[in-house]
Design a protein around this motif. Sequence first.
Motif, PDB file in Angstrom:
ATOM      1  N   GLU A   6       0.810  -3.000  10.078  1.00 17.19           N
ATOM      2  CA  GLU A   6       2.171  -2.204   9.929  1.00 17.19           C
ATOM      3  C   GLU A   6       2.526  -2.131   8.339  1.00 17.19           C
ATOM      4  N   HIS A   7       2.471  -3.089   7.737  1.00 16.92           N
ATOM      5  CA  HIS A   7       2.890  -3.299   6.280  1.00 16.92           C
ATOM      6  C   HIS A   7       2.078  -2.154   5.520  1.00 16.92           C
ATOM      7  N   LEU A   8       0.689  -1.976   5.902  1.00 19.00           N
ATOM      8  CA  LEU A   8      -0.025  -0.931   5.038  1.00 19.00           C
ATOM      9  C   LEU A   8       0.547   0.408   5.536  1.00 19.00           C
ATOM     10  N   TYR A   9       0.873   0.711   6.759  1.00 17.80           N
ATOM     11  CA  TYR A   9       1.318   2.080   7.257  1.00 17.80           C
ATOM     12  C   TYR A   9       2.648   2.118   6.292  1.00 17.80           C
ATOM     13  N   LEU A  10       3.608   1.041   6.373  1.00 15.98           N
ATOM     14  CA  LEU A  10       4.874   1.263   5.660  1.00 15.98           C
ATOM     15  C   LEU A  10       4.741   1.525   4.005  1.00 15.98           C
ATOM     16  N   MET A  11       3.900   0.937   3.521  1.00 13.54           N
ATOM     17  CA  MET A  11       3.850   0.946   2.094  1.00 13.54           C
ATOM     18  C   MET A  11       3.051   2.340   1.864  1.00 13.54           C
ATOM     19  N   GLU A  12       2.024   2.954   2.485  1.00 14.65           N
ATOM     20  CA  GLU A  12       1.379   4.153   2.340  1.00 14.65           C
ATOM     21  C   GLU A  12       2.373   5.411   2.575  1.00 14.65           C
ATOM     22  N   ASN A  13       3.319   5.159   3.542  1.00 14.37           N
ATOM     23  CA  ASN A  13       4.164   6.289   3.795  1.00 14.37           C
ATOM     24  C   ASN A  13       5.285   6.192   2.728  1.00 14.37           C
ATOM     25  N   GLU A  37      -7.043  -2.469 -10.415  1.00 15.68           N
ATOM     26  CA  GLU A  37      -7.950  -3.055  -9.835  1.00 15.68           C
ATOM     27  C   GLU A  37      -7.615  -4.569  -9.627  1.00 15.68           C
ATOM     28  N   ALA A  38      -6.729  -5.104 -10.320  1.00 16.49           N
ATOM     29  CA  ALA A  38      -6.307  -6.496 -10.236  1.00 16.49           C
ATOM     30  C   ALA A  38      -5.555  -6.774  -8.819  1.00 16.49           C
ATOM     31  N   THR A  39      -5.176  -5.432  -8.354  1.00 16.30           N
ATOM     32  CA  THR A  39      -4.558  -5.819  -6.877  1.00 16.30           C
ATOM     33  C   THR A  39      -5.204  -6.559  -5.913  1.00 16.30           C
ATOM     34  N   VAL A  40      -6.633  -6.357  -5.961  1.00 12.47           N
ATOM     35  CA  VAL A  40      -7.405  -6.875  -4.925  1.00 12.47           C
ATOM     36  C   VAL A  40      -7.554  -8.547  -5.274  1.00 12.47           C
ATOM     37  N   GLU A 103      -0.589   9.820 -10.831  1.00  9.03           N
ATOM     38  CA  GLU A 103      -2.034   9.925 -10.738  1.00  9.03           C
ATOM     39  C   GLU A 103      -2.684   8.353 -10.437  1.00  9.03           C
ATOM     40  N   GLN A 104      -2.343   7.697 -10.898  1.00 12.82           N
ATOM     41  CA  GLN A 104      -2.760   6.262 -10.897  1.00 12.82           C
ATOM     42  C   GLN A 104      -2.089   5.334  -9.667  1.00 12.82           C
ATOM     43  N   TRP A 105      -0.963   5.889  -9.074  1.00 10.67           N
ATOM     44  CA  TRP A 105      -0.898   5.427  -7.875  1.00 10.67           C
ATOM     45  C   TRP A 105      -1.520   5.751  -6.499  1.00 10.67           C
ATOM     46  N   ILE A 106      -2.423   6.768  -6.565  1.00  9.30           N
ATOM     47  CA  ILE A 106      -3.274   6.939  -5.815  1.00  9.30           C
ATOM     48  C   ILE A 106      -4.336   6.122  -5.505  1.00  9.30           C
ATOM     49  N   PRO A 107      -5.207   5.772  -6.356  1.00 12.40           N
ATOM     50  CA  PRO A 107      -6.233   4.813  -6.203  1.00 12.40           C
ATOM     51  C   PRO A 107      -5.384   3.366  -5.785  1.00 12.40           C
ATOM     52  N   PHE A 108      -4.311   3.300  -6.409  1.00 14.83           N
ATOM     53  CA  PHE A 108      -3.709   1.783  -6.298  1.00 14.83           C
ATOM     54  C   PHE A 108      -3.595   1.505  -4.707  1.00 14.83           C
ATOM     55  N   VAL A 109      -3.229   2.623  -3.811  1.00 18.16           N
ATOM     56  CA  VAL A 109      -3.183   2.454  -2.437  1.00 18.16           C
ATOM     57  C   VAL A 109      -4.353   1.838  -1.951  1.00 18.16           C
ATOM     58  N   GLY A 110      -5.361   2.403  -2.448  1.00 22.25           N
ATOM     59  CA  GLY A 110      -6.927   2.000  -1.862  1.00 22.25           C
ATOM     60  C   GLY A 110      -6.835   0.372  -2.272  1.00 22.25           C
ATOM     61  N   TYR A 111      -6.701  -0.049  -3.555  1.00 16.49           N
ATOM     62  CA  TYR A 111      -6.670  -1.280  -3.934  1.00 16.49           C
ATOM     63  C   TYR A 111      -5.877  -2.280  -3.080  1.00 16.49           C
ATOM     64  N   HIS A 112      -4.752  -1.811  -2.678  1.00 11.66           N
ATOM     65  CA  HIS A 112      -3.770  -2.401  -2.014  1.00 11.66           C
ATOM     66  C   HIS A 112      -4.282  -2.519  -0.563  1.00 11.66           C
ATOM     67  N   GLU A 113      -4.981  -1.683  -0.050  1.00 13.20           N
ATOM     68  CA  GLU A 113      -5.606  -1.710   1.403  1.00 13.20           C
ATOM     69  C   GLU A 113      -6.817  -2.812   1.441  1.00 13.20           C
ATOM     70  N   VAL A 114      -7.631  -2.747   0.409  1.00 10.38           N
ATOM     71  CA  VAL A 114      -8.716  -3.718   0.151  1.00 10.38           C
ATOM     72  C   VAL A 114      -8.224  -5.118   0.297  1.00 10.38           C
ATOM     73  N   ARG A 115      -7.084  -5.137  -0.819  1.00  7.54           N
ATOM     74  CA  ARG A 115      -6.537  -6.705  -0.766  1.00  7.54           C
ATOM     75  C   ARG A 115      -6.201  -6.999   0.792  1.00  7.54           C
ATOM     76  N   HIS A 116      -5.412  -6.291   1.419  1.00  5.88           N
ATOM     77  CA  HIS A 116      -4.916  -6.783   2.894  1.00  5.88           C
ATOM     78  C   HIS A 116      -6.313  -6.691   3.874  1.00  5.88           C
TER      79      HIS A 116
END
Length: 129
Positions: A6-13, A37-40, A103-116
């Motif tokens: 749920e957190h992932l959906y809320l964040m991405e939205n 990339e430090a997000t992970v 532009e950098q926010w877009i891959p950040f979402v992917g790193y955030h998802e990897v973290r979780h």
Amino acid sequence: VNQVLEHLYLMENMVVNMLQHALETGEVEEAKKRRIEATVNRDIKVDAPDELLPSDELLSIETIKDKLVTSHKQLADFAQEHSAETLIKKALPHPAFGLMSLEQWIPFVGYHEVRHTEQIREVKADIGL
């Protein structure tokens, strides 16, 4: 696991909405490239803002899947509709990284998802799954 999803959906939205708003109304603002990339690195703790905290209500797995598919599609559509040259000209602040280009926010979402995803693996291991 349900709450992490749920957190992932809320964040991405929220990110998609912020990006769209900043693109439409934000000032041209240059941001230096951040080490997203430090997000992970889960050794570095970051508290999520209240609006990204999951509810106590357990959503069905189908509901969570639908919400994640929708938010993934919205982000992918946004990224495809706008060139990197357009997105690099505007920026938004991130609570841990500071000012980041759209532009950098877009891959950040992917790193955030990897973290979780790693967090989900830990939770599953803790309960013997």
